[in-house]
Design a protein around this motif. Structure first.
Motif, PDB file in Angstrom:
ATOM      1  N   GLU A 163      69.844  82.111  -8.225  1.00  0.00           N
ATOM      2  CA  GLU A 163      69.466  81.136  -9.456  1.00  0.00           C
ATOM      3  C   GLU A 163      70.093  79.688  -9.034  1.00  0.00           C
ATOM      4  N   ILE A 164      70.817  79.300  -8.121  1.00  0.00           N
ATOM      5  CA  ILE A 164      71.303  78.121  -7.712  1.00  0.00           C
ATOM      6  C   ILE A 164      70.066  77.734  -6.622  1.00  0.00           C
ATOM      7  N   ALA A 165      69.550  78.363  -6.008  1.00  0.00           N
ATOM      8  CA  ALA A 165      68.468  78.103  -4.941  1.00  0.00           C
ATOM      9  C   ALA A 165      67.228  77.946  -5.911  1.00  0.00           C
ATOM     10  N   GLU A 166      66.818  78.597  -6.933  1.00  0.00           N
ATOM     11  CA  GLU A 166      65.727  78.160  -7.917  1.00  0.00           C
ATOM     12  C   GLU A 166      65.718  77.155  -8.678  1.00  0.00           C
ATOM     13  N   ARG A 167      67.031  76.609  -9.118  1.00  0.00           N
ATOM     14  CA  ARG A 167      67.347  75.688  -9.730  1.00  0.00           C
ATOM     15  C   ARG A 167      67.132  74.199  -8.973  1.00  0.00           C
ATOM     16  N   ILE A 168      67.712  74.239  -7.476  1.00  0.00           N
ATOM     17  CA  ILE A 168      67.369  73.266  -6.691  1.00  0.00           C
ATOM     18  C   ILE A 168      66.020  72.884  -6.405  1.00  0.00           C
ATOM     19  N   LYS A 169      65.327  74.147  -6.059  1.00  0.00           N
ATOM     20  CA  LYS A 169      63.841  74.055  -5.871  1.00  0.00           C
ATOM     21  C   LYS A 169      62.801  73.505  -6.844  1.00  0.00           C
ATOM     22  N   SER A 170      63.237  74.030  -8.118  1.00  0.00           N
ATOM     23  CA  SER A 170      62.667  73.393  -9.365  1.00  0.00           C
ATOM     24  C   SER A 170      62.998  71.887  -9.615  1.00  0.00           C
ATOM     25  N   PHE A 221      64.817  63.413   4.472  1.00  0.00           N
ATOM     26  CA  PHE A 221      65.551  63.949   3.087  1.00  0.00           C
ATOM     27  C   PHE A 221      64.574  64.806   2.471  1.00  0.00           C
ATOM     28  N   TYR A 222      63.314  64.861   2.821  1.00  0.00           N
ATOM     29  CA  TYR A 222      62.351  65.955   2.430  1.00  0.00           C
ATOM     30  C   TYR A 222      62.349  67.383   2.989  1.00  0.00           C
ATOM     31  N   GLU A 223      62.659  67.122   4.303  1.00  0.00           N
ATOM     32  CA  GLU A 223      62.790  68.104   5.021  1.00  0.00           C
ATOM     33  C   GLU A 223      63.968  69.103   4.619  1.00  0.00           C
ATOM     34  N   SER A 224      65.110  68.173   4.535  1.00  0.00           N
ATOM     35  CA  SER A 224      66.381  68.888   3.958  1.00  0.00           C
ATOM     36  C   SER A 224      66.055  69.415   2.855  1.00  0.00           C
ATOM     37  N   ALA A 225      65.378  68.749   1.577  1.00  0.00           N
ATOM     38  CA  ALA A 225      65.370  69.245   0.348  1.00  0.00           C
ATOM     39  C   ALA A 225      64.157  70.497   0.361  1.00  0.00           C
ATOM     40  N   ARG A 226      63.519  70.687   1.277  1.00  0.00           N
ATOM     41  CA  ARG A 226      62.772  71.694   1.407  1.00  0.00           C
ATOM     42  C   ARG A 226      63.482  72.924   2.052  1.00  0.00           C
ATOM     43  N   GLU A 227      64.361  72.779   2.803  1.00  0.00           N
ATOM     44  CA  GLU A 227      65.228  73.825   3.584  1.00  0.00           C
ATOM     45  C   GLU A 227      66.485  74.219   2.855  1.00  0.00           C
ATOM     46  N   LEU A 228      67.138  73.342   1.683  1.00  0.00           N
ATOM     47  CA  LEU A 228      68.222  73.689   1.263  1.00  0.00           C
ATOM     48  C   LEU A 228      68.121  74.931   0.334  1.00  0.00           C
ATOM     49  N   PRO A 229      67.000  75.246  -0.287  1.00  0.00           N
ATOM     50  CA  PRO A 229      67.003  76.498  -1.300  1.00  0.00           C
ATOM     51  C   PRO A 229      66.889  77.583  -0.399  1.00  0.00           C
ATOM     52  N   ARG A 230      66.269  77.558   0.805  1.00  0.00           N
ATOM     53  CA  ARG A 230      66.136  78.872   1.712  1.00  0.00           C
ATOM     54  C   ARG A 230      67.465  78.962   2.272  1.00  0.00           C
ATOM     55  N   THR A 231      68.214  77.925   2.774  1.00  0.00           N
ATOM     56  CA  THR A 231      69.619  78.111   3.384  1.00  0.00           C
ATOM     57  C   THR A 231      70.443  78.797   2.291  1.00  0.00           C
TER      58      THR A 231
END
Length: 155
Positions: free
Chosen positions: A74-81, A109-119
Motif C-alpha cells: 500500500e505504501i509503495a502504491e501510494r508513493i507511486k500514485s 530525483f526522477y530516477e529515485s522517485a521511480r525506484e522508491l516504490p520498487r525498493t
C-alpha cells in the motif's frame, strides 16, 4: 562594386541576426522547460509531504488494535500514485540544455522517485532490514532530492 559590398553586408547581417534569434529562442525554450519542471517538482514535493504525514500517522503504534496499519504494498502504491512524471517525460530530451548540474539533480530525483516504490516492495523479501521509521526516512530522502532539483531549476 557597391552591389558587391551591399550583398556581403546583407549576408553578414543575415547570419548575425539569425544567430541572435536562435540564441534568444534557446533561452526562451530553456526558461519554459525550467518553469514546467519547477511546477511539477513542487507538486511532487507537496504530494510526498502529504504521503509522509499519512504514513507517519498510520504507523502501527498510532493505530488502534482493530485497525490494520498500512502495508508495504500500500505504501509503495501510494508513493507511486503521488508522483507525477508527465512534464519530465515530455521534456526529457531538452533537460541537458539546462546545464550539467541541473540535469544531474533532475535525473537523480526522477530516477529515485521511480525506484522508491520498487525498493519498498522488495523490502518484504529482506524482512530483516525493516526498522522503525524506515519508510519515513526513505520518503524524506526523496523529498530532499526533490528540493535539490527544485533549487537547481529555480531561475
Amino acid at each position: 562594386m557597391f552591389e558587391l559590398a551591399l550583398t556581403i553586408l546583407g549576408v553578414v547581417l543575415g547570419f548575425g541576426l539569425s544567430a541572435a534569434y536562435e540564441r534568444a529562442k534557446g533561452k526562451r525554450s530553456t526558461k519554459n522547460i525550467s518553469a514546467v519542471l519547477l511546477r511539477e517538482i513542487r507538486s511532487n514535493i507537496e504530494s510526498l509531504k502529504g504521503e509522509l504525514s499519512i504514513i507517519t500517522q498510520a504507523s502501527a503504534e498510532n493505530m488502534p488494535s482493530f485497525i490494520e496499519p498500512l502495508g508495504m504494498q500500500e505504501i509503495a502504491e501510494r508513493i507511486k500514485s503521488a508522483l507525477s512524471t508527465e512534464s519530465f517525460n515530455m521534456c526529457r530530451l531538452e533537460i541537458p540544455s539546462l546545464g550539467s548540474a541541473t540535469a544531474e539533480a533532475i535525473f537523480n530525483f526522477y530516477e529515485s522517485a521511480r525506484e522508491l516504490p520498487r525498493t519498498i516492495q522488495e523490502i518484504e523479501r529482506w524482512a530483516g532490514n525493516i526498522r522503525h521509521g524506515l519508510f519515513e526516512d526513505l520518503i524524506s530522502h526523496l523529498i530532499e532530492k526533490a528540493k535539490i532539483a527544485e533549487n537547481c531549476v529555480t531561475f
